[in-house]
Design a protein around this motif. Structure first.
Motif, PDB file in Angstrom:
ATOM      1  N   VAL A 222       0.728  -1.260  -0.200  1.00  0.00           N
ATOM      2  CA  VAL A 222      -0.091  -0.118   0.072  1.00  0.00           C
ATOM      3  C   VAL A 222       0.986   1.351  -0.217  1.00  0.00           C
ATOM      4  O   VAL A 222       2.053   1.271   0.797  1.00  0.00           O
ATOM      5  CB  VAL A 222      -0.893   0.084   1.251  1.00  0.00           C
ATOM      6  N   GLY A 223       0.496   2.253  -0.580  1.00  0.00           N
ATOM      7  CA  GLY A 223       1.061   3.584  -1.000  1.00  0.00           C
ATOM      8  C   GLY A 223       0.133   4.411  -0.475  1.00  0.00           C
ATOM      9  O   GLY A 223      -0.945   4.587  -0.732  1.00  0.00           O
ATOM     10  N   ILE A 224       0.615   5.603   0.297  1.00  0.00           N
ATOM     11  CA  ILE A 224      -0.059   6.666   0.958  1.00  0.00           C
ATOM     12  C   ILE A 224       0.673   7.884   0.348  1.00  0.00           C
ATOM     13  O   ILE A 224       1.803   8.084   0.556  1.00  0.00           O
ATOM     14  CB  ILE A 224      -0.379   6.659   2.467  1.00  0.00           C
ATOM     15  N   VAL A 225      -0.083   8.807  -0.695  1.00  0.00           N
ATOM     16  CA  VAL A 225       0.349   9.916  -0.964  1.00  0.00           C
ATOM     17  C   VAL A 225       0.025  11.296  -0.098  1.00  0.00           C
ATOM     18  O   VAL A 225      -1.268  11.178   0.044  1.00  0.00           O
ATOM     19  CB  VAL A 225       0.049  10.225  -2.588  1.00  0.00           C
ATOM     20  N   GLY A 226       0.801  12.174   0.130  1.00  0.00           N
ATOM     21  CA  GLY A 226       0.526  13.181   1.041  1.00  0.00           C
ATOM     22  C   GLY A 226       0.627  12.666   2.459  1.00  0.00           C
ATOM     23  O   GLY A 226      -0.332  12.247   3.034  1.00  0.00           O
ATOM     24  N   ILE A 227       1.526  13.105   3.122  1.00  0.00           N
ATOM     25  CA  ILE A 227       1.769  12.610   4.444  1.00  0.00           C
ATOM     26  C   ILE A 227       1.289  14.113   5.392  1.00  0.00           C
ATOM     27  O   ILE A 227       2.010  14.623   6.194  1.00  0.00           O
ATOM     28  CB  ILE A 227       3.200  12.544   4.672  1.00  0.00           C
TER      29      ILE A 227
END
Length: 353
Positions: free
Chosen positions: A185-190
């Motif tokens: 899983v990738g999460i863009v924008g932290i």
């Protein structure tokens, strides 16, 4: 108890677009008429969401001023209508971004109440009788009980408040698209949403969790939240070095310069990118080749349904998930929305009455 509840409430009211610049006014407003299916809540906590700022400045279309924003609400029930069965006066409860749906249409029957054609958001919309919905930057709130949720005793009010919109917005697509063991899983924008994405993807057991951000400034914090890998998009070769490595990407990016074509190249064959963020200027143009040559999918998502809210709260309690927050007095709201708009949150502000 009901006789002690004011007929008009006090809250931080926006009268026009300049409110987003720190010009909310503490004043009376009139909530919807109390109905047999409603509850009144004495508000203790309210998270600050980027949606609040977009709405205050009419960034997503003209706002119906005056308005009280805030849709990550926690408080105590002080009044309930005669039809309310599952909530009692004195209960600690939460309200998210939606406060009404018809509960009878095809979407509601599928547990997708957020797509009901008769939905009402927690602030800035009109009920069938013409009255307006008002949010949680206030002392009290009045909402239909069907969208008021019991909160786990083990989770503190300040921790749970920002999950009621920010958390649910990313939990819903993570769960729906199968984040878990054997899935990367990738999460863009932290930011506020992104940090929940990392927390929940990790809690759901994803085999790898990629945090994707412009720089490595937040890398240390985000690894503490459960990220196993980090991609900095300002570094040369970030696309080439990570092509076809992620099964599911949740994008919380919220500006018009999103490199969508490059994000799509990070997906494995058949992978999915779900866009959560809503840039005020819309998404940029992007290349169709990944769709054709890599069988990738682009989807969108809108908060979550009522059962998803309950499931998320159960996960939070069972896994002891903690929002990364900073609490501020409700009276400092004008300063806080400026801090939020300037990107100072690490990673979510919570206003406390």
């Amino acid at each position: 108890m009901a006789s002690e509840i004011p007929t008009s409430f006090l809250g931080w009211v926006a009268k026009g677009k300049t409110a987003a610049e720190g010009h909310l006014e503490f004043m009376e407003f009139t909530p919807k008429p109390f109905a047999d299916d409603d509850v009144d809540i004495k508000i203790t906590h309210c998270g600050v969401c980027a949606s609040d700022i977009h709405t205050l400045r009419s960034g997503w279309g003209e706002t119906d001023y005056p308005i009280v924003v805030g849709h990550e609400i926690v408080g105590t029930v002080v009044r309930k209508g005669k039809n309310v069965r599952e909530i009692e006066v004195g209960d600690r409860v939460g309200v998210g971004a939606q406060c009404y749906s018809c509960l009878n249409c095809n979407q509601c029957n599928k547990g997708k109440e957020q797509y009901c054609p008769d939905y009402v958001w927690t602030y800035g919309m009109r009920f069938a009788n013409g009255s307006k919905s008002y949010g949680g930057y206030a002392e009290y709130g009045r909402y239909p009980a069907s969208f008021v949720f019991q909160l786990p005793e083990s989770v503190s009010s300040d921790i749970v408040a920002p999950m009621l919109c920010g958390g649910l917005t990313v939990y819903s697509p993570l769960k729906r698209y199968g984040a878990g063991p054997k899935k990367t899983v990738g999460i863009v924008g932290i930011g506020g949403l992104g940090h929940f994405g990392v927390l929940f993807a990790s809690a759901l057991g994803a085999s790898k969790v990629y945090a994707i951000s412009r720089t490595r400034r937040k890398e240390s914090d985000i690894r503490k939240m459960g990220a196993t890998d980090f991609i900095a998009t300002s570094e040369p070769g970030w696309v080439e070095n990570n092509m076809q490595s992620i099964d599911l990407i949740i994008s919380t990016a919220n500006d018009v310069s999103i490199p969508m074509s490059d994000y799509l190249k990070l997906l494995t064959v058949g992978g999915t990118l779900v866009q959560c963020g809503v840039p005020e200027g819309g998404l940029p143009n992007f290349d169709l080749n990944p769709f054709i040559f890599n069988d990738v999918h682009l989807a969108g998502t809108l908060i979550g349904g009522r059962q998803e809210m309950k499931d998320m709260l159960q996960l939070v309690a069972s896994k002891n998930i903690k929002s990364w927050i900073e609490t501020k007095p409700m009276s400092s709201v004008n300063d806080v929305i400026q801090l939020m708009d300037d990107g100072k949150a690490r990673f979510r502000y919570v206003l406390v009455n």
